[in-house]
Design a protein around this motif. Structure first.
Motif: not given
Length: 326
Positions: A56-60
């Motif tokens: 999820w850290r890659h979403i931004p």
């Protein structure tokens, strides 16, 4: 969407920069993974970073990349077809009022149905169009000169009266003269405003008998072609229509062939209608063709909106989940 549909296609080269940023981001993530594996004391690693961030850290970052793509497309100036109402055009509505129009094969009669549909057509045209009305039987008359006043046209349509014979050519010549008169009055431009004749009839020309006569329908259609005025013809009625004249039941079938030829000779379109509903559909089609023109216009706004939405979403998620920007 091809490159020819962009006003500044060189901005699309910036997509290569975005691709390089994506590659750089992936390489940085792999480098971080290698640094993590250097910890030989996994117990210590768990104390230093007990909860490692997931995918999820890659979403931004992904959302920001997508936003950059949208912004780049917007900068390239995309264009798209747009329908623009015509504000400087002339339409002459020509209605046959020969005796055959009293036939009841179209309820309640051909003329009554034609009157109702014609008034709807007048209401449906874009406000900037000058609409005129010509009625014809053995002769042709301009009942309403081209005007944006739809009420005058509708009143004249309600007061149409039947008469003998059918002079289709005279109707076209009269319409062309009305168009020329309006163009001369308007002036102010080297190019005359676009014009079209919409001719509704149910029968074959009887005055003169030969359509190629100097005052015949085919001759008039050729002149309309020379003037750049297409004629949209509507053959209204059925093949089994009849009228009663002095006690005799006389067949009055529609004459598709001549009306189609008039449309072809003038560069216009040919339509048929055998009911009020079909006639309304024909007029709806003509309203679209006549009332609007298609132009190429700027289409960057949707791309800008999407870019703002994705950029805002990326920054919001980054701040909420990580308390810092990506």
């Amino acid at each position: 969407m091809s490159l020819s549909q962009f006003t500044a296609p060189w901005w699309l080269l910036f997509l290569a920069v975005i691709a390089a940023l994506v590659v750089g981001y992936v390489l940085v993530q792999k480098q971080r993974a290698k640094h993590t594996l250097r910890f030989t004391n996994f117990a210590l690693l768990e104390k230093v970073a007990p909860s490692r961030p997931g995918r999820w850290r890659h979403i931004p970052a992904i959302l920001m990349v997508v936003a950059l793509v949208f912004f780049t497309v917007a900068l390239a100036g995309p264009t798209a077809d747009k329908k623009v109402p015509r504000n400087r055009a002339t339409v002459i509505l020509v209605i046959d009022v020969s005796l055959s129009m009293q036939a009841t094969d179209v309820e309640p009669t051909r003329l009554a149905a034609a009157q109702e549909a014609a008034k709807s057509f007048a209401d449906g045209l874009t406000p900037g169009i000058n609409l005129g009305l010509v009625a014809f039987a053995g002769t042709a008359s301009v009942l309403v000169s081209p005007t944006t006043n739809r009420d005058a046209t509708k009143v004249a349509i309600d007061n149409l009266k039947l008469s003998e014979r059918t002079a289709t050519g005279e109707a076209i010549f009269t319409s062309l003269q009305s168009i020329d008169t309006l163009s001369a009055v308007l002036g102010g431009s080297d190019q005359a405003p676009p014009a079209r004749i919409v001719l509704l009839s149910d029968g074959k020309q009887t005055v003169p008998e030969n359509s190629d006569d100097p005052r015949g329908g085919f001759t008039a259609a050729r002149q309309a072609k020379d003037k750049g005025v297409p004629i949209s013809t509507i053959s209204f009625g059925t093949t089994y229509g009849r009228v009663e004249i002095e006690g005799d039941r006389i067949p009055v079938p529609v004459d598709d062939a001549s009306l189609k030829e008039i449309a072809n000779l003038s560069g216009g379109s040919f339509f048929t209608a055998s009911s009020l509903e079909e006639l309304r559909q024909v007029y709806d089609t003509l309203e679209e063709q006549i009332g609007f023109e298609t132009t190429r216009g700027d289409a960057s706004r949707p791309w800008l909106v999407l870019g703002v939405v994705f950029a805002t979403a990326g920054l919001t998620i980054a701040l909420v989940r990580r308390q810092r920007l990506p």
